[in-house]
Design an enzyme around this catalytic site. Structure first.
Site, PDB file in Angstrom:
ATOM      1  N   SER A  17       0.845  -1.646  -0.406  1.00 17.44           N
ATOM      2  CA  SER A  17       0.183   0.022   0.004  1.00 17.44           C
ATOM      3  C   SER A  17       0.866   1.224  -0.428  1.00 17.44           C
ATOM      4  O   SER A  17       0.250   1.809  -0.054  1.00 17.44           O
ATOM      5  CB  SER A  17      -1.058   0.086   1.045  1.00 17.44           C
ATOM      6  OG  SER A  17      -2.441  -0.448   0.971  1.00 17.44           O
ATOM      7  N   LYS A  34       0.616   3.474  -2.913  1.00 15.97           N
ATOM      8  CA  LYS A  34      -1.035   4.004  -2.828  1.00 15.97           C
ATOM      9  C   LYS A  34      -0.609   5.925  -3.160  1.00 15.97           C
ATOM     10  O   LYS A  34      -0.998   6.449  -3.916  1.00 15.97           O
ATOM     11  CB  LYS A  34      -1.695   3.555  -1.886  1.00 15.97           C
ATOM     12  CG  LYS A  34      -2.371   2.204  -1.572  1.00 15.97           C
ATOM     13  CD  LYS A  34      -3.324   2.338  -0.944  1.00 15.97           C
ATOM     14  CE  LYS A  34      -4.224   0.526  -1.256  1.00 15.97           C
ATOM     15  NZ  LYS A  34      -3.340  -0.238  -1.566  1.00 15.97           N
ATOM     16  N   TYR A  43      -4.564   3.422   8.134  1.00 10.18           N
ATOM     17  CA  TYR A  43      -5.779   2.832   7.783  1.00 10.18           C
ATOM     18  C   TYR A  43      -6.969   3.090   9.474  1.00 10.18           C
ATOM     19  O   TYR A  43      -6.691   4.199   9.611  1.00 10.18           O
ATOM     20  CB  TYR A  43      -5.747   1.011   7.878  1.00 10.18           C
ATOM     21  CG  TYR A  43      -4.903   0.946   6.562  1.00 10.18           C
ATOM     22  CD1 TYR A  43      -4.764   1.013   5.307  1.00 10.18           C
ATOM     23  CD2 TYR A  43      -3.532   0.288   7.333  1.00 10.18           C
ATOM     24  CE1 TYR A  43      -3.907   0.702   4.823  1.00 10.18           C
ATOM     25  CE2 TYR A  43      -3.068  -0.457   6.434  1.00 10.18           C
ATOM     26  CZ  TYR A  43      -3.040  -0.329   4.691  1.00 10.18           C
ATOM     27  OH  TYR A  43      -1.970  -0.338   4.357  1.00 10.18           O
ATOM     28  N   TYR A  60      -3.996  -1.997 -10.399  1.00 11.65           N
ATOM     29  CA  TYR A  60      -3.041  -2.132  -9.331  1.00 11.65           C
ATOM     30  C   TYR A  60      -2.691  -2.796  -8.900  1.00 11.65           C
ATOM     31  O   TYR A  60      -2.000  -2.216  -7.734  1.00 11.65           O
ATOM     32  CB  TYR A  60      -4.809  -1.774  -8.706  1.00 11.65           C
ATOM     33  CG  TYR A  60      -4.962  -2.035  -6.988  1.00 11.65           C
ATOM     34  CD1 TYR A  60      -4.240  -0.722  -6.180  1.00 11.65           C
ATOM     35  CD2 TYR A  60      -4.972  -3.570  -6.302  1.00 11.65           C
ATOM     36  CE1 TYR A  60      -4.262  -1.397  -4.858  1.00 11.65           C
ATOM     37  CE2 TYR A  60      -5.270  -3.642  -4.711  1.00 11.65           C
ATOM     38  CZ  TYR A  60      -4.941  -2.125  -4.669  1.00 11.65           C
ATOM     39  OH  TYR A  60      -4.777  -2.687  -2.837  1.00 11.65           O
ATOM     40  N   VAL A  64       1.503  -3.959   4.045  1.00 10.78           N
ATOM     41  CA  VAL A  64       0.977  -5.439   4.125  1.00 10.78           C
ATOM     42  C   VAL A  64       2.275  -5.709   3.798  1.00 10.78           C
ATOM     43  O   VAL A  64       2.173  -6.939   4.542  1.00 10.78           O
ATOM     44  CB  VAL A  64       0.236  -6.194   4.360  1.00 10.78           C
ATOM     45  CG1 VAL A  64      -1.519  -5.289   4.443  1.00 10.78           C
ATOM     46  CG2 VAL A  64      -0.622  -6.559   2.126  1.00 10.78           C
TER      47      VAL A  64
HETATM   48  N1  GLN Z   1      -1.872  -5.746  -2.081  1.00  5.33           N
HETATM   49  C1  GLN Z   1      -2.737  -5.088  -0.888  1.00  5.33           C
HETATM   50  C2  GLN Z   1      -3.746  -5.636  -1.331  1.00  5.33           C
HETATM   51  O1  GLN Z   1      -4.915  -4.543  -2.129  1.00  5.33           O
HETATM   52  C3  GLN Z   1      -2.005  -4.063  -0.260  1.00  5.33           C
HETATM   53  C4  GLN Z   1      -2.856  -3.940   1.216  1.00  5.33           C
HETATM   54  C5  GLN Z   1      -2.363  -3.068   2.445  1.00  5.33           C
HETATM   55  O2  GLN Z   1      -0.973  -2.753   1.767  1.00  5.33           O
HETATM   56  N2  GLN Z   1      -2.199  -2.630   3.454  1.00  5.33           N
HETATM   57  O3  GLN Z   1      -4.624  -5.719  -0.503  1.00  5.33           O
END
Ligand code: GLN
Length: 304
Positions: A63, A66, A240, A188, A258
């Site tokens: 993430s 992003k 988050y 994505y 993650v």
């Molecule tokens: N690729 C992960 C997903 O789409 C990204 C989530 C994350 O890093 N929080 O669930």
């Protein structure tokens, strides 16, 4: 300030925390990463670099990508993107579907999965070779031509990304996804799979510590106002549903993934990134948060 001494101390005191948590095993290749890995990298706006542990080993940034996607979208479209995605913390997990129905398919912010899927859709409108352009942007801001996707991770996410697939379809039903769903998700998932080290992340994020301008080569990445906005969004939405805890303990805008990486920005001074693969229940690196907490506690450096 002797940053090397400080990160050495953090490295020594982090050992008891390295076995706590779980890897992101819903993405199969991420469960095979050595759980004891730990690295810190720190880079100042003057270009000084400090490092300890596995700071040069690449991991899946997940993430954290992003933030790069949002940066490119703001460069291309400016504030027009805010009709498609919000700017409020979600208070729910990064892959939650619950708010989407109440809020007519408009995700709360660009740093949860649904928001980043919308940003990917927006970017597809203006990119002829989206994956190549995304990579070129990253290689450029991090001054490293070796940055690349991890195709095995991207494929694994495609095979088991049921929640993301559901979200994209759901948002399409509200007409908030315009392109082909498979193309949007392919873009994505590839963004999430990008492999970078703590050192690469620090180099890449330096523009956010310096009002949108890369302090090393003076390239303008975004405007000063846009840099303020991205940092503000990281502070309010970057971790988050744990963003309050992170602001309370660390006091810096940050973004987690993650894969176990976390990046934090102290405007006008430095960026610091940590990596430790085991995650807490919110999907954030357990030891990573602890290390950043120690850093701002030991140095007294935060935005507050
Ligand atoms: N690729 C992960 C997903 O789409 C990204 C989530 C994350 O890093 N929080 O669930």
């Amino acid at each position: 300030m002797d940053y090397q001494k400080i990160i050495n101390k953090i490295h020594q005191s982090i050992n008891p925390f390295l076995g706590i948590g779980k890897p992101a095993n819903y993405i199969a290749p991420l469960s095979n990463v050595d759980p004891k890995k730990f690295g810190i990298s720190l880079m100042t706006c003057k270009g000084e670099v400090f490092k300890i542990g596995d700071s040069e080993e690449k991991f899946s940034i997940q993430s954290i990508s992003k933030v790069f996607a949002l940066t490119i979208a703001l460069r291309k479209y400016g504030s027009k993107i805010w009709t498609r995605v919000g700017r409020e913390p979600s208070g729910s997990s990064f892959n939650s579907l619950i708010q989407l129905e109440y809020e007519n398919g408009i995700p709360r912010n660009p740093f949860i999965n649904a928001g980043a899927i919308v940003i990917s859709d927006i970017l597809l409108d203006s990119m002829k070779k989206p994956k190549q352009e995304f990579l070129d942007f990253l290689r450029n801001i991090c001054d490293n031509p070796n940055i690349d996707y991890n195709y095995e991770i991207a494929q694994a996410e495609k095979e088991t990304g049921f929640r993301n697939i559901a979200m994209a379809n759901f948002m399409k039903s509200y007409n908030n996804i315009h392109n082909d769903i498979d193309e949007v998700l392919d873009f994505y998932f590839h963004q999430c799979s990008i492999m970078m080290s703590c050192k690469d992340l620090c180099r890449a994020f330096l523009y956010l510590s310096n009002y949108g301008i890369d302090p090393i080569n003076k390239n303008i990445i975004i405007t000063k106002r846009q840099a303020k906005k991205i940092n503000s969004l990281m502070l309010t939405c970057g971790l988050y549903n744990e963003v309050g805890n992170f602001a309370y303990r660390v006091g810096l805008p940050g973004k987690s993934g993650v894969g176990g990486g976390i990046i934090a920005v102290l405007p006008n001074e430095l960026v610091i990134s940590v990596w430790s693969p085991l995650l807490n229940a919110n999907g954030n690196s357990f030891a990573g948060i602890k290390a950043l907490d120690l850093f701002t506690t030991m140095t007294g450096k935060s935005i507050f």
